[in-house]
Design an enzyme around this catalytic site. Structure first.
Site: not given
Ligand SMILES: Cc1cc2nc3c(=O)[nH]c(=O)nc-3n(C[C@H](O)[C@H](O)[C@H](O)COP(=O)(O)OP(=O)(O)OC[C@H]3O[C@@H](n4cnc5c(N)ncnc54)[C@H](O)[C@@H]3O)c2cc1C
Length: 463
Positions: A177, A442
């Site tokens: 799974g 940034h």
């Protein structure tokens, strides 16, 4: 409240905050449910250990020398995990006291419909019986791992419960799974050196994610040395002297056999709907899960259902918690917004991480949208270089006509944190143009989102 997992305890606290008298019944002496004891919290703890371990493997690259060959003290790893769980159990006990919630330890069972507007719940604490009466009952009994027919969990055949207290990382592990639970354990144990094989029946790993996300995870997992097999139909799991033998039919229809020390079965979770008195009520089930309306109400007046036990919603802790807050708001006569499936973030904390919300590209097309897609790779993001993590991308799915953001799919560093921005954007029905002019600091990984939005218009700066 029957069940004290994230759905039940959140609803209980919110109910008390609204001034309601709340009783919380849990069959376990420790509150927190699957999430705290054998789910979200322990797995994320081990994933953090794995992340540190992976960094240590590259210590010299970061200019850290003189630490010799790092060694893994697995018992210390487990001790830390257990200490985190214990701390949070204490935190919940404190919150129950703070909000004067009456906690009953025992197995709760509805006795039937309300009598004169009052429901009765029987509580059985190892034979000691009591009853709790209330105008409203919320069922939050959660879920447990499904096993393949004929299998029983033990020290070799594992579910999420046994795998979290192994004596040592296994030498080899077959994971059946490749949903979130399967791939997270694959990621953890691969970091610690286990030979991991994934067998997934469907054609791709993390099958509910956007197809490109599945492809990227499979690519990076293979790069990490995980043997990823999709379209694999497991036929038999047999014990051997050294562990297990898993027989399966591969994607080409060829019979294959894989031997390993352990096997983890991660094929989904069944709702705990049995033996809790639902049959004596009008509560309706759909494939073993409870059908609810917009306020989490069931077909039985006064009975609500929240969390993993609910049909039609993903089995996630934050969905359980929010569905609990919705139910309580309804009961207290307060304002609420129903849980909307397309606004639910889905996070997988593997290396690399996945965070997604909204429609996949395929779903948006199926719904008839004219779709525009923007994709920006972390390879073009400066913070990703700094943290040494360049795999993955941000993918934005937008409506071409109005520019509305329909879905955001991130695979890469801190994807599970970054997805929160996308949830807010979608909740506020934001557009690509609005987000293209939303200033992102940034250098941050979030700048990849800004470039992703711009990429929808084909004008990303850093690509
Ligand atoms: C390995 C793993 C990792 C996961 N990681 C994440 C993740 O990172 N993020 C995320 O969002 N989700 C994660 N999940 C899913 C998350 O754990 C579940 O969605 C969440 O626990 C569901 O909450 P719940 O309150 O509905 O049920 P549960 O947490 O299962 O709690 C149910 C509670 O009800 C009690 N109970 C059951 N029957 C009765 C009864 N008859 N009477 C009284 N008490 C009863 C139980 O003792 C239990 O305390 C993970 C799951 C697994 C298995």
């Amino acid at each position: 409240m029957i069940g004290g997992g994230p759905a039940g305890y959140t609803a209980a606290i919110r109910g008390a905050e609204y001034g309601l008298k709340v009783a919380l019944i849990d069959s376990s002496p420790k509150l927190g449910g699957t999430c705290l004891h054998v789910g979200c919290i322990p797995t994320k703890t081990l994933l953090f250990n794995a992340e540190i371990w992976d960094h240590l493997k590259h210590a010299a690259e970061y200019g850290i020398t003189g630490i010799g060959a790092p060694a893994l003290d697995w018992s210390a790893v487990l001790t830390r995990k257990n200490a985190i769980i214990a701390k949070h159990v204490k935190g919940l006990e404190f919150l129950m006291k703070k909000h004067k919630i009456a906690v009953f330890s025992g197995f709760g069972r509805l006795t039937g419909p309300a009598n004169g507007g009052v429901h009765t719940v029987d509580v059985d604490a190892n034979g000691a019986k009591s009853t709790v009466k209330a105008k409203h009952v919320i069922v939050a009994t959660g879920s447990e791992a499904k096993l393949l027919p004929g299998l029983k969990a033990d020290a070799t055949i594992l579910t999420n419960v046994e795998v979290l207290s192994l004596d040592a990382p296994p030498k080899s592990l077959v994971v059946i799974g490749a949903g979130a639970v399967g791939v997270e354990f694959a990621s953890i144990f691969r970091s610690f050196g286990t030979e991991v094989t994934i067998l997934e029946f469907l054609p791709r790993v993390v099958p509910l994610e956007d197809e490109e996300i599945s492809k990227e995870l499979a690519r990076v997992f293979r790069k990490r040395g995980i043997d990823v097999n999709t379209g694999a139909k497991v036929e038999k799991v047999e014990k051997t002297d050294g562990g297990v033998r898993v027989s399966y039919i591969d994607a080409n229809g060829k019979a294959q056999v894989k031997e390993a020390e352990k096997v983890l079965v991660a094929v989904g979770r069944a709702g705990r709907t049995e033996n809790i008195g639902l049959e004596k009520t009008k509560v309706e089930l759909e494939r073993g899960l409870i059908k609810v309306g917009e306020a989490q109400e069931t077909a039985e007046p006064g009975v609500f259902a929240i969390g993993d036990i609910v049909a039609g919603l993903p089995q996630l802790a934050h969905v359980g918690a929010m569905s609990g807050m919705v139910a309580m708001a309804k009961i207290a006569g307060r304002k609420y917004r129903p849980v909307r499936r397309e606004r639910i973030p889905s996070c997988t904390y593997t290396e690399p991480q996945i965070g997604s919300v909204g429609l996949t590209e395929a779903q948006a097309k199926e719904k008839g949208y004219e779709v525009k897609v923007g994709k920006f790779p972390f390879a073009g993001n400066s913070k990703a270089t700094i943290v040494g993590s360049h795999d993955g991308f941000v993918k934005i799915v937008a409506d071409a006509k109005y520019g509305e953001v329909l879905g955001v799919h991130i695979i890469g560093p801190q994807a599970t944190e970054m997805i929160a921005e996308a949830v807010a954007v979608m909740e506020l029905e934001g557009t690509v143009e609005e987000m293209m002019f939303a200033i992102h600091a940034h250098p941050t990984l979030s700048e990849a989102m800004l470039d992703g939005y711009a990429a929808v218009e084909g004008i990303a700066i850093n690509a």
